[in-house]
Write a protein that holds these residues in place. Sequence first.
Motif, PDB file in Angstrom:
ATOM      1  N   ASP A  14       3.191  -6.440  -9.639  1.00  0.00           N
ATOM      2  CA  ASP A  14       2.645  -5.249 -10.299  1.00  0.00           C
ATOM      3  C   ASP A  14       2.750  -5.442 -11.808  1.00  0.00           C
ATOM      4  O   ASP A  14       3.850  -5.504 -12.363  1.00  0.00           O
ATOM      5  N   THR A  15       1.603  -5.557 -12.467  1.00  0.00           N
ATOM      6  CA  THR A  15       1.596  -5.763 -13.915  1.00  0.00           C
ATOM      7  C   THR A  15       1.709  -4.464 -14.689  1.00  0.00           C
ATOM      8  O   THR A  15       1.812  -4.469 -15.919  1.00  0.00           O
ATOM      9  N   GLY A  16       1.675  -3.339 -13.974  1.00  0.00           N
ATOM     10  CA  GLY A  16       1.615  -2.035 -14.611  1.00  0.00           C
ATOM     11  C   GLY A  16       0.208  -1.478 -14.589  1.00  0.00           C
ATOM     12  O   GLY A  16       0.001  -0.273 -14.702  1.00  0.00           O
ATOM     13  N   VAL A  17      -0.760  -2.379 -14.435  1.00  0.00           N
ATOM     14  CA  VAL A  17      -2.178  -1.996 -14.308  1.00  0.00           C
ATOM     15  C   VAL A  17      -2.754  -2.519 -12.993  1.00  0.00           C
ATOM     16  O   VAL A  17      -3.476  -1.811 -12.302  1.00  0.00           O
ATOM     17  N   THR A  18      -2.424  -3.748 -12.665  1.00  0.00           N
ATOM     18  CA  THR A  18      -2.967  -4.413 -11.484  1.00  0.00           C
ATOM     19  C   THR A  18      -1.864  -4.679 -10.472  1.00  0.00           C
ATOM     20  O   THR A  18      -0.765  -5.115 -10.833  1.00  0.00           O
ATOM     21  N   ARG A  19      -2.196  -4.426  -9.190  1.00  0.00           N
ATOM     22  CA  ARG A  19      -1.212  -4.588  -8.104  1.00  0.00           C
ATOM     23  C   ARG A  19      -1.756  -5.574  -7.076  1.00  0.00           C
ATOM     24  O   ARG A  19      -2.781  -5.317  -6.440  1.00  0.00           O
ATOM     25  N   LEU A  20      -1.045  -6.693  -6.936  1.00  0.00           N
ATOM     26  CA  LEU A  20      -1.471  -7.767  -6.055  1.00  0.00           C
ATOM     27  C   LEU A  20      -0.428  -7.982  -4.969  1.00  0.00           C
ATOM     28  O   LEU A  20       0.751  -8.199  -5.265  1.00  0.00           O
ATOM     29  N   LEU A  21      -0.866  -7.942  -3.721  1.00  0.00           N
ATOM     30  CA  LEU A  21       0.032  -8.186  -2.591  1.00  0.00           C
ATOM     31  C   LEU A  21      -0.301  -9.550  -2.009  1.00  0.00           C
ATOM     32  O   LEU A  21      -1.455  -9.828  -1.667  1.00  0.00           O
ATOM     33  N   GLU A  34       2.175   0.416   1.177  1.00  0.00           N
ATOM     34  CA  GLU A  34       1.671   0.273  -0.179  1.00  0.00           C
ATOM     35  C   GLU A  34       0.248   0.839  -0.308  1.00  0.00           C
ATOM     36  O   GLU A  34      -0.576   0.694   0.594  1.00  0.00           O
ATOM     37  N   GLN A  35      -0.005   1.475  -1.452  1.00  0.00           N
ATOM     38  CA  GLN A  35      -1.329   2.009  -1.759  1.00  0.00           C
ATOM     39  C   GLN A  35      -1.714   1.597  -3.179  1.00  0.00           C
ATOM     40  O   GLN A  35      -0.901   1.060  -3.930  1.00  0.00           O
ATOM     41  N   ASP A  36      -2.961   1.835  -3.510  1.00  0.00           N
ATOM     42  CA  ASP A  36      -3.491   1.494  -4.839  1.00  0.00           C
ATOM     43  C   ASP A  36      -3.401   0.004  -5.124  1.00  0.00           C
ATOM     44  O   ASP A  36      -3.209  -0.412  -6.278  1.00  0.00           O
ATOM     45  N   LEU A  37      -3.567  -0.803  -4.087  1.00  0.00           N
ATOM     46  CA  LEU A  37      -3.598  -2.251  -4.283  1.00  0.00           C
ATOM     47  C   LEU A  37      -4.959  -2.662  -4.829  1.00  0.00           C
ATOM     48  O   LEU A  37      -5.995  -2.134  -4.421  1.00  0.00           O
ATOM     49  N   ASP A  38      -4.950  -3.639  -5.724  1.00  0.00           N
ATOM     50  CA  ASP A  38      -6.191  -4.183  -6.252  1.00  0.00           C
ATOM     51  C   ASP A  38      -6.668  -5.398  -5.466  1.00  0.00           C
ATOM     52  O   ASP A  38      -7.864  -5.700  -5.440  1.00  0.00           O
ATOM     53  N   ALA A  39      -5.730  -6.104  -4.833  1.00  0.00           N
ATOM     54  CA  ALA A  39      -6.104  -7.261  -4.033  1.00  0.00           C
ATOM     55  C   ALA A  39      -4.974  -7.625  -3.078  1.00  0.00           C
ATOM     56  O   ALA A  39      -3.799  -7.352  -3.344  1.00  0.00           O
ATOM     57  N   VAL A  40      -5.387  -8.227  -1.967  1.00  0.00           N
ATOM     58  CA  VAL A  40      -4.458  -8.843  -1.025  1.00  0.00           C
ATOM     59  C   VAL A  40      -4.825 -10.321  -0.983  1.00  0.00           C
ATOM     60  O   VAL A  40      -5.972 -10.683  -0.680  1.00  0.00           O
ATOM     61  N   ASP A  64     -10.243  -0.141  -2.046  1.00  0.00           N
ATOM     62  CA  ASP A  64     -10.724  -0.842  -3.236  1.00  0.00           C
ATOM     63  C   ASP A  64     -10.104  -2.223  -3.407  1.00  0.00           C
ATOM     64  O   ASP A  64     -10.420  -2.935  -4.366  1.00  0.00           O
ATOM     65  N   ALA A  65      -9.229  -2.599  -2.491  1.00  0.00           N
ATOM     66  CA  ALA A  65      -8.543  -3.889  -2.618  1.00  0.00           C
ATOM     67  C   ALA A  65      -9.447  -5.035  -2.170  1.00  0.00           C
ATOM     68  O   ALA A  65     -10.094  -4.962  -1.113  1.00  0.00           O
TER      69      ALA A  65
END
Length: 211
Positions: A14-21, A34-40, A64-65
Amino acid sequence: MRIVHYGHACVLVDTGVTRLLIDPGAFSSGYEQEQDLDAVLITHQHHDHIDSEALPPLLEANPDARLVTDPGTRDTVDKLGLTAHTTYPGERLEIGDTSVQVTGGEHAIIHPDIPGIANVGYVIGGGAFYHPGDAFHVPSQRVDVLGLPTGAPWLKASEAVDFLRAVGPRVAVPIHEAVLAYPTMHYGLFTNLAPDGTEVRVLEHGRPTTV
């Protein structure tokens, strides 16, 4: 940058803006909420890196991921009816405010009798975090935080140490450790590769067994 280790190979960056799992697999837990993920991001096709039952509802909860996988996982996601971007070593992805450099290419050798498979690593944020998947590929970028594989049928401790020294990160975060507590992976390897006429038998703890 915040990192959450959900056990074994699964890491949230989590960069504070982008969340990558990365690598939500069968030996990991807790990431399902987890929610509000940008990518898996998936490094390779093994079930401890991609849980086919948990992945569809995870993506449904994160519409939106982007799903990004290695070439060898294409069939898996197709069977699940999921839309994914197949990535290859050398590709650079832009996800949110973060760059993801794709590295590697091949899974570490488990045994010469087992066919090799694809494996990609992900260098996030220009080297802020590196997840190598199941390989010891040393990226060209300087790495600040390394996800360090710890236990697997394809590695021994000295190899992990050599990899750690080769990458030279500021911080190493041990990952891929669940097989140390779930030895059935090793038992299956022994069973599949034992010589003809040899039986692999797992003894029950504390119970006498006739052999």
